[in-house]
Scaffold this motif. Structure first.
Motif, mmCIF file in Angstrom:
data_model
loop_
_atom_site.group_PDB
_atom_site.id
_atom_site.type_symbol
_atom_site.label_atom_id
_atom_site.label_comp_id
_atom_site.label_asym_id
_atom_site.label_seq_id
_atom_site.Cartn_x
_atom_site.Cartn_y
_atom_site.Cartn_z
ATOM 1 N N LEU A 123 0.838 -1.195 0.000
ATOM 2 C CA LEU A 123 0.000 0.000 0.000
ATOM 3 C C LEU A 123 0.878 1.252 0.000
ATOM 4 O O LEU A 123 1.845 1.340 0.766
ATOM 5 N N LEU A 125 0.113 5.525 -0.289
ATOM 6 C CA LEU A 125 -0.839 6.626 -0.452
ATOM 7 C C LEU A 125 -0.207 7.722 -1.308
ATOM 8 O O LEU A 125 0.850 8.264 -0.939
ATOM 9 N N SER A 166 -11.510 -3.660 -0.186
ATOM 10 C CA SER A 166 -10.141 -3.946 0.212
ATOM 11 C C SER A 166 -9.338 -2.647 0.139
ATOM 12 O O SER A 166 -9.643 -1.757 -0.662
ATOM 13 N N PRO A 167 -8.312 -2.492 0.968
ATOM 14 C CA PRO A 167 -7.505 -1.273 0.919
ATOM 15 C C PRO A 167 -6.916 -0.998 -0.464
ATOM 16 O O PRO A 167 -6.887 0.156 -0.911
ATOM 17 N N VAL A 168 -6.461 -2.032 -1.158
ATOM 18 C CA VAL A 168 -5.869 -1.808 -2.472
ATOM 19 C C VAL A 168 -6.914 -1.321 -3.475
ATOM 20 O O VAL A 168 -6.617 -0.515 -4.360
ATOM 21 N N THR A 170 -9.576 0.554 -2.661
ATOM 22 C CA THR A 170 -9.822 1.953 -2.323
ATOM 23 C C THR A 170 -8.737 2.845 -2.908
ATOM 24 O O THR A 170 -9.021 3.925 -3.442
ATOM 25 N N LEU A 171 -7.485 2.394 -2.843
ATOM 26 C CA LEU A 171 -6.400 3.173 -3.441
ATOM 27 C C LEU A 171 -6.527 3.236 -4.961
ATOM 28 O O LEU A 171 -6.294 4.279 -5.574
ATOM 29 N N ASP A 180 -14.331 2.242 4.232
ATOM 30 C CA ASP A 180 -13.229 1.891 3.338
ATOM 31 C C ASP A 180 -11.967 2.664 3.705
ATOM 32 O O ASP A 180 -10.867 2.088 3.777
ATOM 33 N N THR A 181 -12.104 3.967 3.922
ATOM 34 C CA THR A 181 -10.929 4.777 4.257
ATOM 35 C C THR A 181 -10.428 4.462 5.661
ATOM 36 O O THR A 181 -9.221 4.518 5.920
ATOM 37 N N LEU A 184 -8.315 1.342 5.272
ATOM 38 C CA LEU A 184 -7.071 1.669 4.593
ATOM 39 C C LEU A 184 -6.107 2.393 5.527
ATOM 40 O O LEU A 184 -4.914 2.060 5.581
ATOM 41 N N GLU A 187 -4.466 0.025 8.002
ATOM 42 C CA GLU A 187 -3.409 -0.795 7.400
ATOM 43 C C GLU A 187 -2.131 0.009 7.168
ATOM 44 O O GLU A 187 -1.018 -0.495 7.373
#
Length: 283
Positions: A123, A125, A166-168, A170-171, A180-181, A184, A187
């Motif tokens: 991940l 950002l 999933s975090p990925v 959302t990114l 969702d955020t 993320l 994580e």
């Protein structure tokens, strides 16, 4: 300040269905900043409700429905007294003033589960560079910057039903609901070696800076900082959490903080609809 929380969820079905046990996590976690003065929780059909606490010390109402029904209603009315809370009113331990840092051994052995990533994908950002041993940064300023970067980078979308992305994902989409955020951010904090947990609860929208709850339940993140304890970060609004944030459940994963969990069943496929309403009022 005296506040009231009025919440209801109504499920309707084309025909009578049976229900599994339902667990409800809608009850505020009390502390010196929040005390409940009245609580009324009702179900329709009427049923046996047993209150307990889960492994995260969340209050959980377990509901057991014996008879089939074409409708299921869950209603909560509670009053509470809330005190003003400055989210920056803490003093960090010396070792935690700068990031990265390591938890002391006695703390680390207790909170190690919160430091462990729950997903495997890498991940990153956009627009944010984490601190490093070669380039440490002041802890509070770093977390303020990280939270604001989330607010600028991840666009908000309202999505009341369904699991968290999933975090990925959302990114990739750079869009997400509050849950969702929150996932993320948890994580990414764990990637930094910090203990993090996700939170669900209520958000009082009292100013222009806090505007993304829209009459629904809200989700955010907490990070454990030595000297401060669990500190709330709201990536959806890009701020630290003050007394406008009322936590109801905390956990490692979204499933741990689901406000209402349970299912219905029937031998045939039965269409269903759900409607929820939340109102926070000043008493």
């Amino acid at each position: 300040m005296k506040i009231g929380i009025r919440y209801e969820t109504i499920y309707r079905y084309d025909r009578a269905v049976r229900f599994s046990p339902h667990d409800v996590r809608l009850f505020p976690r009390t502390d010196r900043f929040l005390q409940i003065t009245r609580l009324d929780f009702q179900t329709k059909p009427k049923t046996t409700v047993r209150f307990g606490r889960d492994v995260f010390d969340n209050v959980v109402a377990s509901c057991f429905f014996d008879q089939p029904s074409e409708m299921l209603e869950l209603r909560l009315a509670l009053d509470a007294e809330a005190a003003k809370k400055n989210p920056f009113d803490f003093v960090l331990s010396r070792r935690a003033v700068q990031m990265p840092f390591n938890y002391e051994e006695d703390i680390a052995s207790i909170i190690c589960a919160y430091c462990k990533r729950q997903t495997r994908e890498s991940l990153s950002l956009p627009g944010w560079k984490p601190p490093s041993r070669e380039s440490p940064r002041e802890t509070v300023a770093t977390l303020v910057e990280l939270t604001k970067t989330f607010h600028r980078t991840i666009s908000y979308e309202r999505r009341e039903e369904g699991a968290a992305q999933s975090p990925v994902e959302t990114l990739r989409r750079q869009r997400g609901a509050c849950r969702d955020t929150a996932v993320l951010l948890a994580e990414i904090l764990r990637d930094l070696g910090l203990a993090a947990r996700v939170v669900s609860g209520y958000l009082r929208e009292t100013d222009e800076e806090v505007r993304r709850a829209e009459g629904s339940l809200h989700a955010w993140t907490e990070v454990f900082l030595p000297g401060a304890g669990w500190v709330g970060l709201d990536p959806t609004n890009g701020i630290f959490c003050n007394d406008n944030f009322i936590a109801a459940a905390v956990g490692l994963r979204p499933a741990d903080i689901t406000p209402i969990s349970g299912s219905f069943y029937h031998r045939d496929r039965v269409p269903a609809e759900m409607k929820s309403r939340l109102e926070l009022i000043t008493l």
